[in-house]
Design a protein around this motif. Structure first.
Motif, PDB file in Angstrom:
ATOM      1  N   UNK A  40      -9.076   4.163  -3.157  1.00  0.00           N
ATOM      2  CA  UNK A  40      -8.024   3.559  -2.340  1.00  0.00           C
ATOM      3  C   UNK A  40      -8.271   2.067  -2.154  1.00  0.00           C
ATOM      4  N   UNK A  41      -9.527   1.709  -1.913  1.00  0.00           N
ATOM      5  CA  UNK A  41      -9.860   0.288  -1.726  1.00  0.00           C
ATOM      6  C   UNK A  41      -9.680  -0.479  -3.028  1.00  0.00           C
ATOM      7  N   UNK A  45      -4.868  -3.523  -4.406  1.00  0.00           N
ATOM      8  CA  UNK A  45      -4.083  -4.682  -4.865  1.00  0.00           C
ATOM      9  C   UNK A  45      -2.774  -4.297  -5.543  1.00  0.00           C
ATOM     10  N   UNK A  46      -2.682  -3.138  -6.154  1.00  0.00           N
ATOM     11  CA  UNK A  46      -1.462  -2.774  -6.883  1.00  0.00           C
ATOM     12  C   UNK A  46      -0.279  -2.608  -5.945  1.00  0.00           C
ATOM     13  N   UNK A  47      -0.535  -2.072  -4.743  1.00  0.00           N
ATOM     14  CA  UNK A  47       0.606  -1.921  -3.825  1.00  0.00           C
ATOM     15  C   UNK A  47       0.668  -3.010  -2.764  1.00  0.00           C
ATOM     16  N   UNK A  76      -5.675 -11.375  -1.162  1.00  0.00           N
ATOM     17  CA  UNK A  76      -5.520 -10.721  -2.461  1.00  0.00           C
ATOM     18  C   UNK A  76      -6.771 -10.894  -3.322  1.00  0.00           C
ATOM     19  N   UNK A  77      -7.375 -12.095  -3.298  1.00  0.00           N
ATOM     20  CA  UNK A  77      -8.575 -12.329  -4.096  1.00  0.00           C
ATOM     21  C   UNK A  77      -9.739 -11.458  -3.638  1.00  0.00           C
ATOM     22  N   UNK A  78      -9.886 -11.305  -2.316  1.00  0.00           N
ATOM     23  CA  UNK A  78     -10.963 -10.456  -1.796  1.00  0.00           C
ATOM     24  C   UNK A  78     -10.787  -9.017  -2.280  1.00  0.00           C
ATOM     25  N   UNK A 150      -5.131   9.496 -12.804  1.00  0.00           N
ATOM     26  CA  UNK A 150      -3.692   9.190 -12.777  1.00  0.00           C
ATOM     27  C   UNK A 150      -3.054   9.614 -11.462  1.00  0.00           C
ATOM     28  N   UNK A 151      -3.428  10.787 -10.970  1.00  0.00           N
ATOM     29  CA  UNK A 151      -2.821  11.296  -9.743  1.00  0.00           C
ATOM     30  C   UNK A 151      -3.146  10.446  -8.535  1.00  0.00           C
ATOM     31  N   UNK A 152      -4.431  10.064  -8.383  1.00  0.00           N
ATOM     32  CA  UNK A 152      -4.789   9.205  -7.251  1.00  0.00           C
ATOM     33  C   UNK A 152      -4.084   7.863  -7.332  1.00  0.00           C
ATOM     34  N   UNK A 153      -3.989   7.301  -8.558  1.00  0.00           N
ATOM     35  CA  UNK A 153      -3.280   6.022  -8.706  1.00  0.00           C
ATOM     36  C   UNK A 153      -1.828   6.154  -8.266  1.00  0.00           C
ATOM     37  N   UNK A 154      -1.186   7.256  -8.695  1.00  0.00           N
ATOM     38  CA  UNK A 154       0.220   7.451  -8.340  1.00  0.00           C
ATOM     39  C   UNK A 154       0.384   7.713  -6.844  1.00  0.00           C
ATOM     40  N   UNK A 155      -0.475   8.551  -6.276  1.00  0.00           N
ATOM     41  CA  UNK A 155      -0.360   8.905  -4.856  1.00  0.00           C
ATOM     42  C   UNK A 155      -0.620   7.692  -3.964  1.00  0.00           C
ATOM     43  N   UNK A 156      -1.707   6.942  -4.257  1.00  0.00           N
ATOM     44  CA  UNK A 156      -1.983   5.764  -3.434  1.00  0.00           C
ATOM     45  C   UNK A 156      -0.878   4.717  -3.570  1.00  0.00           C
TER      46      UNK A 156
END
Length: 587
Positions: A40-41, A45-47, A76-78, A150-156
């Motif tokens: 999640x951390x 940045x993606x969301x 964003x950089x952090x 893939x699932x965690x990326x999509x869910x987060x």
């Protein structure tokens, strides 16, 4: 490496595979939680990028202080810099747990196979079991890994994006909850059409593979009869079909791929135009930055929903593999030795008391078999194919248990003995010796620790094996190849005899030990066997009656029963089954 404890105490069948997966990962739950937090951390940045972009645009439009721009950029950089340690922690926790569970499953399958009865192994092919150990476990690992990645990326992305929208533009949230799933379903329907077309092409390629295999097998016949052009003509027809199917597939892939891309981007453009008009006419309090943010989130959230939907085949395959693994881990056909008396010494006396064994109710393989064997006696079992000879050997080894009657070993019922400890005093020399990929030394001393060099060489000498081993470049350290492929049949058989001599068994099983050999090799094997059987209780099965002439007694079997018993000379003089078999072989 940590393997799951009590891996065989769970019901892998009869419950939903998801519960089985939860059981398998029970010891790794803290690591999985840490993996989700790390993901999640590192994925934030993606969301958060669309939100930061919206803040930057709004700051530019309002001519806000430069500090606002720098603050958004610094945040964003952090988060971007945290991606590397977060990703490494995620991989270590999640992938480490997956690898350990996979290793534990393979270990549990191998242990289970060692406990399953010989009857089970005769019914289930080695290829099927190999697939379960290798492919099915790999399928479970891939399912968990792909679903997590893939699932965690999509869910987060979904949760983070919807949370940002709810916080920044709450009025737009209902629109996303309706339009995004609808767009994802539309895209998936187009992808499913592509999958069906790819399946038809795959089938044509499989037909081509089968035709190539057929052609290569038939090359000797084809060349011998001058049929090369006919074979090539048949192959050309298959190649033409593959060509046409492939071209048609390429066109369909191009058309539907373009349609899916156009559809998604038209919807995104429409969403962008709609949100821009709403902001322009101030229908809702939406800033220019919000317009860019909502348009970006529309595409990314639609992709996330599509990703979750596309995981269904992977999950289905993985869950089916869990069921497949359960077929072995929960197979009831076990050899039960728990709690039975340990065998610490064997004299070699056997008493068969009206022993019968039936694989099915209609026809017993062994029927009312009664025989007493003294310690050190050699008993030969002869008879036509299907007479029950191999079944008797399997009863002696303990691979099979009598349906009725008893077998006494040194006066003790074998049903009450731990047969694993009994087999330490037993050796088997089969018709085809079984060697593994390794050195001659490793094969001969297999299962026996710390064999002195003198003992090993003495066993090889008595087996008539030293004469060819000493001629090999690496001697005892020569690699025999897979299943002993680098050695001749006679050499492999002599190594099998040496393996039996090293174990110094009290009970010896010889199952057609010379039937597959040429005359010269058979003579050497007979000399070695004469040394091997000395002082041991021996059960011999042989089709060549000439190889059992020196047996103390010969038990002639017919239809699972003993037809007659005696020495070679006694049975040869009296008219009966044995003399009939002898006459048939001499003829």
């Amino acid at each position: 490496m940590v393997l799951p404890h009590n891996a065989l105490d769970h019901r892998y069948r009869g419950e939903h595979p998801l519960r089985t997966l939860a059981y398998l990962f029970r010891e790794h739950r803290p690591r999985l939680v840490l993996a989700v937090v790390a993901f999640t951390v590192k994925h934030s940045p993606t969301w958060l990028l669309p939100l930061v972009t919206a803040n930057v645009i709004d700051a530019l439009v309002r001519h806000a202080p430069v500090a606002d721009l720098l603050t958004s950029t610094a945040v964003l950089l952090v988060l971007l810099l945290l991606n590397l340690p977060g990703h490494l922690l995620y991989v270590r926790c999640l992938h480490g747990a997956i690898r350990q569970v996979g290793t534990g499953l393979r270990s549990a399958l191998c242990r289970r196979m060692q406990h399953l009865s010989i009857g089970y192994h005769s019914r289930v092919s080695a290829g099927v079991l190999q697939t379960k150990v290798v492919r099915d476990v790999e399928s479970v690992e891939q399912m968990v890994q792909q679903t997590a990645d893939s699932g965690l990326a999509a869910v987060t992305m979904l949760m983070g994006g919807l949370a940002v929208i709810a916080f920044r533009v709450p009025a737009a949230l209902p629109v996303f909850l309706l339009v995004v799933p609808a767009a994802a379903v539309l895209v998936m329907r187009m992808r499913n059409r592509l999958r069906a077309d790819n399946e038809s092409f795959r089938q044509e390629v499989e037909r081509l593979s089968a035709r190539v295999t057929e052609m290569t097998h038939l090359i000797p016949i084809t060349r011998a009869h001058g049929l090369e052009q006919d074979a090539l003509h048949r192959m050309d027809g298959t190649l033409t079909r593959v060509l046409r199917t492939g071209l048609r597939l390429d066109l369909l892939n191009g058309r539907f791929g373009a349609m899916a891309w156009i559809t998604l981007n038209v919807l995104a453009a429409g969403f962008l135009a709609g949100s821009a008009l709403i902001s322009y006419y101030q229908v809702m309090p939406i800033t220019a930055g919000d317009v860019v943010m909502l348009s970006t989130f529309f595409t990314t959230l639609t992709t996330s929903v599509t990703t979750l939907m596309s995981l269904t085949p992977v999950i289905s395959t993985g869950l089916e593999s869990v069921r497949s693994i359960g077929e072995v881990l929960e197979a009831p056909d076990l050899e039960n030795n728990d709690g039975k008396a340990e065998v610490t010494a064997v004299r070699g006396e056997f008493e068969f008391q009206s022993v019968s064994l039936a694989y099915d109710a209609d026809r017993p393989a062994v029927d009312d078999f009664s025989l007493t064997v003294s310690p050190g006696e050699t008993i030969a079992l002869v008879g036509a194919s299907g007479a029950g000879k191999s079944t008797v050997l399997n009863l002696v080894i303990g691979f099979l248990r009598p349906t009725s009657g008893r077998i006494l070993l040194d006066g003790r019922d074998m049903e009450e003995l731990d047969l694993r400890t009994y087999r330490r005093f037993l050796s088997v020399v089969p018709q085809e010796s079984i060697l593994f990929e390794g050195s001659i030394r490793d094969n001969v001393t297999y299962g026996v620790r710390d064999v002195p060099e003198e003992t090993l060489r003495a066993a090889l000498r008595d087996a008539n094996a030293l004469e060819f081993i000493d001629r090999l470049p690496h001697g005892l350290d020569t690699i025999v190849g897979e299943r002993g492929a680098r050695l001749s049949g006679g050499q492999r058989q002599r190594l099998a005899i040496a393996r039996a001599l090293v174990r110094d068994p009290r009970v010896l099983i010889l199952d057609e030990a010379t039937s597959a050999l040429d005359t010269a090799s058979e003579a050497l094997i007979r000399q070695a066997l004469a040394r091997l059987v000395a002082g041991r209780t021996v059960f011999v099965v042989a089709h060549r009656l000439s190889t059992i002439r020196t047996a103390d007694r010969i038990a002639v079997m017919r239809d699972g029963r003993i037809a007659e018993v005696g020495t070679h000379d006694e049975l040869s003089r009296r008219p009966g089954v044995y003399s009939g078999l002898q006459a048939a072989q001499l003829a």
